[in-house]
Write an enzyme that holds these catalytic residues in place. Structure first.
Site, PDB file in Angstrom:
ATOM      1  N   GLU A 111       0.830  -1.212   0.000  1.00 41.72           N
ATOM      2  CA  GLU A 111       0.000   0.000   0.000  1.00 41.72           C
ATOM      3  C   GLU A 111       0.859   1.255   0.000  1.00 41.72           C
ATOM      4  O   GLU A 111       0.566   2.223  -0.701  1.00 41.72           O
ATOM      5  CB  GLU A 111      -0.899   0.006   1.227  1.00 41.72           C
ATOM      6  N   ASP A 119     -10.620 -10.819   3.158  1.00 42.70           N
ATOM      7  CA  ASP A 119     -10.969 -12.213   3.483  1.00 42.70           C
ATOM      8  C   ASP A 119     -12.182 -12.198   4.395  1.00 42.70           C
ATOM      9  O   ASP A 119     -12.606 -11.137   4.845  1.00 42.70           O
ATOM     10  CB  ASP A 119      -9.776 -12.908   4.167  1.00 42.70           C
TER      11      ASP A 119
HETATM   12  N1  SAH Z   1       0.842 -12.456   5.304  1.00 44.68           N
HETATM   13  C1  SAH Z   1       0.968 -11.070   5.601  1.00 44.68           C
HETATM   14  C2  SAH Z   1       0.597 -10.845   7.023  1.00 44.68           C
HETATM   15  C3  SAH Z   1      -0.694 -10.263   7.102  1.00 44.68           C
HETATM   16  S1  SAH Z   1      -1.164  -9.987   8.748  1.00 44.68           S
HETATM   17  C4  SAH Z   1       2.375 -10.627   5.371  1.00 44.68           C
HETATM   18  O1  SAH Z   1       3.232 -11.485   5.276  1.00 44.68           O
HETATM   19  O2  SAH Z   1       2.632  -9.426   5.311  1.00 44.68           O
HETATM   20  C5  SAH Z   1      -2.720  -9.362   8.465  1.00 44.68           C
HETATM   21  C6  SAH Z   1      -2.838  -7.894   8.116  1.00 44.68           C
HETATM   22  O3  SAH Z   1      -4.068  -7.717   7.474  1.00 44.68           O
HETATM   23  C7  SAH Z   1      -2.872  -7.001   9.333  1.00 44.68           C
HETATM   24  O4  SAH Z   1      -2.411  -5.720   8.986  1.00 44.68           O
HETATM   25  C8  SAH Z   1      -4.369  -6.987   9.688  1.00 44.68           C
HETATM   26  O5  SAH Z   1      -4.763  -5.716  10.163  1.00 44.68           O
HETATM   27  C9  SAH Z   1      -5.073  -7.296   8.376  1.00 44.68           C
HETATM   28  N2  SAH Z   1      -6.034  -8.406   8.351  1.00 44.68           N
HETATM   29  C10 SAH Z   1      -6.627  -8.835   7.190  1.00 44.68           C
HETATM   30  N3  SAH Z   1      -7.429  -9.876   7.435  1.00 44.68           N
HETATM   31  C11 SAH Z   1      -7.362 -10.134   8.763  1.00 44.68           C
HETATM   32  C12 SAH Z   1      -7.965 -11.139   9.597  1.00 44.68           C
HETATM   33  N4  SAH Z   1      -8.766 -12.074   9.097  1.00 44.68           N
HETATM   34  N5  SAH Z   1      -7.659 -11.121  10.915  1.00 44.68           N
HETATM   35  C13 SAH Z   1      -6.838 -10.178  11.419  1.00 44.68           C
HETATM   36  N6  SAH Z   1      -6.226  -9.233  10.668  1.00 44.68           N
HETATM   37  C14 SAH Z   1      -6.483  -9.190   9.344  1.00 44.68           C
END
Ligand code: SAH
Length: 256
Positions: free
Chosen positions: A15, A201
């Protein structure tokens, strides 16, 4: 009083990478392991920064923005898991209120209440959220929702966990990992803030599938379109963005 910049805080690299090409007169200052990119987008002074993931990373970033860079307002962008019925992948959710779903000092304090504050829910700034919601409606093809977003230090990725959250917090539209921490910091500093999330998601057993590709291909473009539309509209209609309460003289920030 010089016009304070607006902070635009991203949870994810993709982003920030989408926003950086919009930034003119850029100079970057490194502090506490973060690169704070100062500059101008559509005539508005801004600071762009990557917060990192989770409540502590987000709170640290928000404190630095208030205290070291005296930002007038903060917009947090990122992705989130849809919780309520009808909140689908690709939709945009703006927080009207935020709560830490993993805060639990019961029985000393009611569940979800942040100890010694007397509150579990923190309000986003209404005018800033209105402006961003309007920008989202103008710029995004998806649907736009507004309401409660809940945050915690857990990626919610199973139907069991998301069912449990829905049962405990039936008003929650979406779950993520940073917004409520930023809300608490901004409440302490008395500065306006908003949280804008694209749903990546449904916080269920498929939450991890294609997550990275979604961020790269959909969420980053959605964030960029909303932020650009918001700043362009602010320039066209209202001049400078609101810059928060006056700082007490001699101090760099507006503590309550
Ligand atoms: N795989 C990613 C990690 C994502 S962690 C990486 O390697 O960078 C998840 C991020 O998306 C966090 O910033 C959180 O705020 C958001 N997020 C999206 N879906 C989420 C969910 N189901 N539960 C918690 N956070 C979620």
């Amino acid at each position: 009083m010089p016009h304070r910049p607006a902070a635009i805080v991203s949870a994810m690299h993709e982003e920030l990478r989408a926003l950086l090409p919009l930034l003119n007169d850029r100079h970057t200052v490194r502090l506490a392991g973060r690169d704070f990119h100062h500059g101008v987008i559509h005539d508005q002074p801004v600071v762009l920064v990557l917060a990192g993931i989770g409540k502590v990373a987000a709170a640290t970033t928000a404190v630095l923005l208030m205290h070291a860079y005296d930002v007038g307002q903060l917009v947090f962008t990122g992705v989130a898991g849809g919780l309520a019925a009808g909140i689908e992948v690709g939709d945009v959710v703006l927080a009207r209120q935020l709560l830490q779903h993993d805060m639990d000092a019961s029985p000393l304090f009611p569940r979800f209440e942040v100890p010694l504050t007397g509150r579990s829910h923190f309000d986003a700034d209404a005018a800033l959220t209105d402006a961003l919601a309007a920008a989202a409606l103008r710029s995004s093809g998806g649907r736009v929702h507004q309401g409660l977003i809940v945050s915690g230090d857990r990626f919610v990725a199973s139907a069991v966990d998301s069912d449990a959250l829905r049962a405990l917090l039936p008003d929650a539209l979406a779950v993520e990992m940073e917004g409520a921490a930023v809300a608490q910091v901004c409440a302490d500093f008395g500065r306006p803030f908003a949280v804008v999330r694209t749903i990546s998601d449904r916080a269920d057993d498929t939450a991890h599938v294609d997550f990275a590709r979604f961020i790269e291909e959909v969420a980053s473009a959605t964030t960029r379109a909303i932020i650009e539309n918001w700043l362009l509209h602010a320039r066209a209609s209202a001049g400078p963005l609101p810059s928060g309460p006056s700082a007490p003289s001699g101090s760099g920030c507006g503590t309550p």
